[in-house]
Design a protein around this motif. Structure first.
Motif, PDB file in Angstrom:
ATOM      1  N   PRO A  18      15.783  43.485  43.993  1.00 20.87           N
ATOM      2  CA  PRO A  18      14.965  42.458  44.666  1.00 20.87           C
ATOM      3  C   PRO A  18      14.759  41.283  43.555  1.00 20.87           C
ATOM      4  N   ARG A  19      14.723  40.040  44.308  1.00 17.81           N
ATOM      5  CA  ARG A  19      14.179  38.927  43.201  1.00 17.81           C
ATOM      6  C   ARG A  19      13.055  38.382  43.973  1.00 17.81           C
ATOM      7  N   THR A  20      12.034  38.272  43.283  1.00 20.33           N
ATOM      8  CA  THR A  20      10.727  37.901  43.393  1.00 20.33           C
ATOM      9  C   THR A  20      10.358  36.760  43.003  1.00 20.33           C
ATOM     10  N   THR A  21       9.847  35.506  43.454  1.00 17.08           N
ATOM     11  CA  THR A  21       9.361  34.363  42.818  1.00 17.08           C
ATOM     12  C   THR A  21       8.019  33.928  43.468  1.00 17.08           C
ATOM     13  N   LYS A  29       7.864  35.071  47.261  1.00 20.33           N
ATOM     14  CA  LYS A  29       9.033  35.296  48.082  1.00 20.33           C
ATOM     15  C   LYS A  29       9.976  36.429  47.247  1.00 20.33           C
ATOM     16  N   THR A  30      10.369  37.400  48.147  1.00 21.35           N
ATOM     17  CA  THR A  30      11.282  38.392  47.707  1.00 21.35           C
ATOM     18  C   THR A  30      12.466  38.498  48.376  1.00 21.35           C
ATOM     19  N   ARG A  37      15.061  38.001  53.387  1.00 14.99           N
ATOM     20  CA  ARG A  37      13.957  37.387  52.681  1.00 14.99           C
ATOM     21  C   ARG A  37      12.520  37.878  53.255  1.00 14.99           C
ATOM     22  N   ILE A  38      11.749  38.106  52.225  1.00 13.61           N
ATOM     23  CA  ILE A  38      10.194  38.347  52.636  1.00 13.61           C
ATOM     24  C   ILE A  38       9.407  37.457  52.038  1.00 13.61           C
ATOM     25  N   ILE A 211      11.361  37.735  56.951  1.00 22.77           N
ATOM     26  CA  ILE A 211      10.154  38.376  57.667  1.00 22.77           C
ATOM     27  C   ILE A 211       9.083  37.756  56.703  1.00 22.77           C
ATOM     28  N   ALA A 212       8.096  37.153  57.525  1.00 27.70           N
ATOM     29  CA  ALA A 212       7.056  36.382  56.975  1.00 27.70           C
ATOM     30  C   ALA A 212       5.713  37.138  57.537  1.00 27.70           C
ATOM     31  N   ALA A 213       4.698  37.169  56.510  1.00 28.13           N
ATOM     32  CA  ALA A 213       3.307  37.734  57.016  1.00 28.13           C
ATOM     33  C   ALA A 213       2.353  36.819  56.218  1.00 28.13           C
ATOM     34  N   ALA A 214       1.159  36.809  56.776  1.00 28.99           N
ATOM     35  CA  ALA A 214      -0.120  36.004  56.232  1.00 28.99           C
ATOM     36  C   ALA A 214      -1.429  36.841  56.337  1.00 28.99           C
TER      37      ALA A 214
END
Length: 445
Positions: A18-21, A29-30, A37-38, A211-214
């Protein structure tokens, strides 16, 4: 001796990780190896969390034979998986006081849940399971077919909503952007379970999913939860890159000067007057946002003041702009007594002529900017809107514009820019959609 005999041991392919920034403060974001994408935004001051699974597929991606398939899927994906029944899907979330729902648009579909922060692991497991591994049982297809047909009939009993669909069809015609998101009885009735399932498996692929979460969450933990929930499902696939944003350089054929009257024995006339607008990647969208607020975006707007406050001709009157990747609409809606429809329509035309020819004032520019900025910032006060912002930025724009940058873009709009957009969009022929107790001859061109 073969041609490869002089080589050393075969090299193993590099392990895809996985690539996380970090995109902004608190936003990470991963990208999973599958292309899924997450994105998360940590808001430690809240005790809730919102989760959304966004799929970059909507009604414009359907063939005529599959018209309504995306919306059909929205219903079916909560009906049961290999792990859960439909009752268990809803009961597990409701047992912790959470809520789940979904909606379909012309360019994407969203499945979402809102729960207490401690229950986010449950929400991830349930929602990912529903979206990634639904069974689409034949009996459920038949049950939901009946529900959708009732929903379509109910929509026809809501003329204030129907008129916007009539207007979109008048502008876009046979293009998928002009079709009903729900489908029609003629398309939904013959649609088979196999057709829907093929659409599901062909279009709901990992690269199309965000997939988004807050809320009160930890990004690394969310990624682990998602990967665990995806394991063994059809979305747990091989290496791929995320899907590109929908192209914005296509030309969608649009119509001007078209009139569509739908006869309904209603107590009110429902009117939309307008025409083609701007796509969501158009740099002029900030000027259009200001213009829309000046024209009909609030109680101080020109249309509200002229038609409701001064003359009392309509309870509801407003302007709006809807934007897609490669096209858009601008329109003015009014709901009024049928006997007043002609007068209201004349006033709307007069106001559109005036703004097209004379533009707006510096005072109106300042007020319009304030409305745009205020509505945007105030709209980010809960975890659900923050979650939606993450997903839409990634799915629709491919980047994350910061709040300060967006406000600066609005501040940079000039009177000249707004007036140029007004002249382009509101000059010339306009299209008219009317739903009410009228015939074709009641509204001369």
């Amino acid at each position: 001796m073969t041609a490869n005999s002089n080589r050393g041991p075969a090299e193993r392919p590099a392990r895809v990780v996985p690539r996380t920034t970090t995109l902004q403060d608190g936003i990470r974001k991963t990208i999973l190896p599958s292309g899924l994408r997450i994105l998360t935004e940590a808001i430690p001051t809240t005790r809730s969390a919102s989760l959304g699974i966004w799929v970059g597929i909507g009604s414009r991606d359907e063939t005529p034979a599959l018209h309504g398939a995306s919306h059909f899927l929205e219903h079916l994906l909560f009906k049961g998986t290999h792990k859960r029944t439909a009752l268990e899907i809803s009961a597990e979330i409701e047992a912790v006081g959470g809520e789940t729902n979904a909606f379909t648009t012309k360019e994407y579909t969203c499945y979402y849940a809102r729960v207490l922060d401690a229950d986010l692991p449950l929400a991830v497991d349930v929602l990912v399971d529903a979206v990634a591994d639904s069974l689409l049982e034949p009996a459920d297809v038949e049950t939901e077919r009946g529900v959708i047909l009732e929903e379509i009939a109910m929509h026809e009993d809501e003329p204030g909503d129907e008129v916007h669909d009539v207007f979109a069809e008048a502008i876009f015609g046979n293009h998928p952007l002009g079709r009903l998101i729900s489908g029609t009885p003629e398309s939904i009735t013959p649609m088979t379970r196999d057709q829907i399932n093929r659409f599901y498996r062909k279009r709901y692929t990992a690269p199309e999913v965000v997939i988004a979460a807050a809320g009160n969450l930890d990004h690394a933990t969310v990624v682990k939860l998602v990967r665990k929930a995806l394991a063994g499902t059809p979305l747990d696939t091989g290496a791929a890159e995320p899907a590109a944003t929908r192209p914005s350089d296509r030309r969608v054929r649009v119509a001007r000067g078209k009139k569509v009257i739908v006869h309904r024995d209603t107590e009110q006339a429902h009117i939309v007057l307008g025409g083609p607008g701007l796509g969501r990647h158009d740099e002029r969208r900030f000027a259009l946002g200001v213009l829309n607020n000046v024209l009909g975006g609030g109680m101080s707007s020109r249309l509200f003041q002229e038609i409701r406050e001064k003359r009392g001709l309509a309870y509801s009157v407003y302007s709006y702009a809807s934007q897609h990747a490669d096209a858009g609409l601008v329109g003015v809606y009014a709901g009024c007594a049928p006997a007043k429809a002609g007068e209201v329509l004349d006033l709307v035309r007069t106001e559109l002529d005036r703004v097209a020819e004379q533009g707006i004032t510096a005072e109106e520019l300042a007020r319009g900017k304030g409305m745009v900025k205020g509505s945007y910032v105030l709209g980010l006060e809960d975890t659900g809107s923050r979650m939606s912002r993450l997903a839409k930025s990634e799915l629709l724009h491919g980047d994350m514009m910061g709040v300060d940058e967006l406000l600066a873009r609005v501040d940079a709009v000039t009177v000249a820019e707004v007036n140029k957009v007004a002249a382009e969009l509101f000059s010339g022929e306009r299209s008219l959609a009317v739903v009410g107790p009228f015939g074709e001859d009641d509204f001369p061109a």
